[in-house]
Write a protein that holds these residues in place. Structure first.
Motif, mmCIF file in Angstrom:
data_model
loop_
_atom_site.group_PDB
_atom_site.id
_atom_site.type_symbol
_atom_site.label_atom_id
_atom_site.label_comp_id
_atom_site.label_asym_id
_atom_site.label_seq_id
_atom_site.Cartn_x
_atom_site.Cartn_y
_atom_site.Cartn_z
ATOM 1 N N LYS A 38 0.845 -1.194 0.000
ATOM 2 C CA LYS A 38 0.000 0.000 0.000
ATOM 3 C C LYS A 38 0.885 1.251 0.000
ATOM 4 N N VAL A 39 0.384 2.277 -0.679
ATOM 5 C CA VAL A 39 1.027 3.587 -0.680
ATOM 6 C C VAL A 39 0.011 4.548 -0.075
ATOM 7 N N LYS A 40 0.484 5.384 0.853
ATOM 8 C CA LYS A 40 -0.397 6.344 1.512
ATOM 9 C C LYS A 40 -0.062 7.751 1.019
ATOM 10 N N LEU A 41 -1.083 8.455 0.550
ATOM 11 C CA LEU A 41 -0.951 9.833 0.073
ATOM 12 C C LEU A 41 -1.588 10.753 1.100
ATOM 13 N N ILE A 42 -0.832 11.764 1.530
ATOM 14 C CA ILE A 42 -1.349 12.772 2.455
ATOM 15 C C ILE A 42 -1.207 14.130 1.774
ATOM 16 N N VAL A 43 -2.309 14.871 1.728
ATOM 17 C CA VAL A 43 -2.289 16.213 1.124
ATOM 18 C C VAL A 43 -2.766 17.205 2.177
ATOM 19 N N ALA A 44 -2.018 18.290 2.335
ATOM 20 C CA ALA A 44 -2.322 19.322 3.335
ATOM 21 C C ALA A 44 -3.633 20.036 2.988
ATOM 22 N N PRO A 45 -4.331 20.508 4.017
ATOM 23 C CA PRO A 45 -5.578 21.253 3.779
ATOM 24 C C PRO A 45 -5.337 22.498 2.932
ATOM 25 N N GLU A 46 -6.319 22.786 2.095
ATOM 26 C CA GLU A 46 -6.266 23.950 1.213
ATOM 27 C C GLU A 46 -7.696 24.221 0.764
ATOM 28 N N LYS A 47 -8.042 25.473 0.582
ATOM 29 C CA LYS A 47 -9.399 25.803 0.122
ATOM 30 C C LYS A 47 -9.455 25.634 -1.380
ATOM 31 N N ALA A 48 -9.546 24.363 -1.809
ATOM 32 C CA ALA A 48 -9.549 24.063 -3.241
ATOM 33 C C ALA A 48 -10.048 22.643 -3.459
ATOM 34 N N THR A 49 -10.353 22.368 -4.704
ATOM 35 C CA THR A 49 -10.663 21.014 -5.132
ATOM 36 C C THR A 49 -9.476 20.529 -5.945
ATOM 37 N N ALA A 50 -9.061 19.294 -5.702
ATOM 38 C CA ALA A 50 -7.894 18.741 -6.391
ATOM 39 C C ALA A 50 -8.290 17.514 -7.185
ATOM 40 N N THR A 51 -7.488 17.199 -8.177
ATOM 41 C CA THR A 51 -7.615 15.955 -8.909
ATOM 42 C C THR A 51 -6.425 15.092 -8.538
ATOM 43 N N ILE A 52 -6.714 13.880 -8.067
ATOM 44 C CA ILE A 52 -5.665 12.921 -7.730
ATOM 45 C C ILE A 52 -5.636 11.894 -8.848
ATOM 46 N N THR A 53 -4.430 11.633 -9.368
ATOM 47 C CA THR A 53 -4.281 10.704 -10.485
ATOM 48 C C THR A 53 -3.120 9.760 -10.230
ATOM 49 N N SER A 65 -9.547 10.864 -9.372
ATOM 50 C CA SER A 65 -10.655 11.283 -8.527
ATOM 51 C C SER A 65 -10.523 12.768 -8.202
ATOM 52 N N ASN A 66 -11.661 13.454 -8.108
ATOM 53 C CA ASN A 66 -11.693 14.849 -7.660
ATOM 54 C C ASN A 66 -12.039 14.857 -6.181
ATOM 55 N N VAL A 67 -11.259 15.601 -5.383
ATOM 56 C CA VAL A 67 -11.479 15.631 -3.938
ATOM 57 C C VAL A 67 -11.433 17.065 -3.426
ATOM 58 N N ASN A 68 -12.168 17.314 -2.360
ATOM 59 C CA ASN A 68 -12.150 18.600 -1.684
ATOM 60 C C ASN A 68 -11.007 18.572 -0.679
ATOM 61 N N LEU A 69 -10.128 19.555 -0.730
ATOM 62 C CA LEU A 69 -8.958 19.589 0.152
ATOM 63 C C LEU A 69 -9.171 20.423 1.412
ATOM 64 N N GLU A 70 -10.383 20.882 1.655
ATOM 65 C CA GLU A 70 -10.607 21.779 2.789
ATOM 66 C C GLU A 70 -10.102 21.197 4.108
ATOM 67 N N ASP A 71 -10.290 19.895 4.322
ATOM 68 C CA ASP A 71 -9.791 19.241 5.541
ATOM 69 C C ASP A 71 -8.531 18.439 5.273
#
Length: 118
Positions: A38-53, A65-71
């Motif tokens: 398994k690989v774990k991806l951690i993305v810091a909070p930001e007021k934006a929507t991101a695409t993870i590929t 996938s499109n994800v909300n980065l607010e939290d």
């Protein structure tokens, strides 16, 4: 005159802070390995929507996938089914991208995954 100057300075300051909120910045992301499967991806909070590929070495999209980065996010990827090769996890916010690479390699009788340099 003093009140007008303060009002103008206040408007300039609020416009500058508003502009910096709306400008996308490069997403802050880290990737770590969990138990060679398994690989774990951690993305810091930001007021934006991101695409993870997740892409393979020739650019085929294996996951998107499109994800909300607010939290912020913490997402695990099961890589036990991936064949040997180089893969890229990317996080995109607007025109800004952060790309993390990892390699899946075979060692006699076991599979080994290594993370590329940060």
């Amino acid at each position: 005159m003093k009140k007008i100057l303060l009002l103008v300075l206040g408007l300039v300051a609020s416009s500058a802070s508003f502009a910096s909120i709306n400008e996308p910045s490069q997403p802050i992301a880290t990737v770590s390995l969990i138990d060679n499967d398994k690989v774990k991806l951690i993305v810091a909070p930001e007021k934006a929507t991101a695409t993870i590929t997740l892409k393979d070495a020739v650019g085929h999209v294996l996951y998107s996938s499109n994800v909300n980065l607010e939290d912020g996010i913490q997402q695990k990827f099961d890589i036990s089914h991936l064949s040997t090769g180089v893969y890229q996890l990317s996080v995109s916010v607007g025109k800004e991208h952060t790309v993390k690479s990892f390699t899946v390699a075979e060692v006699p009788s076991q599979q080994v995954v290594t993370l590329e340099g940060e």
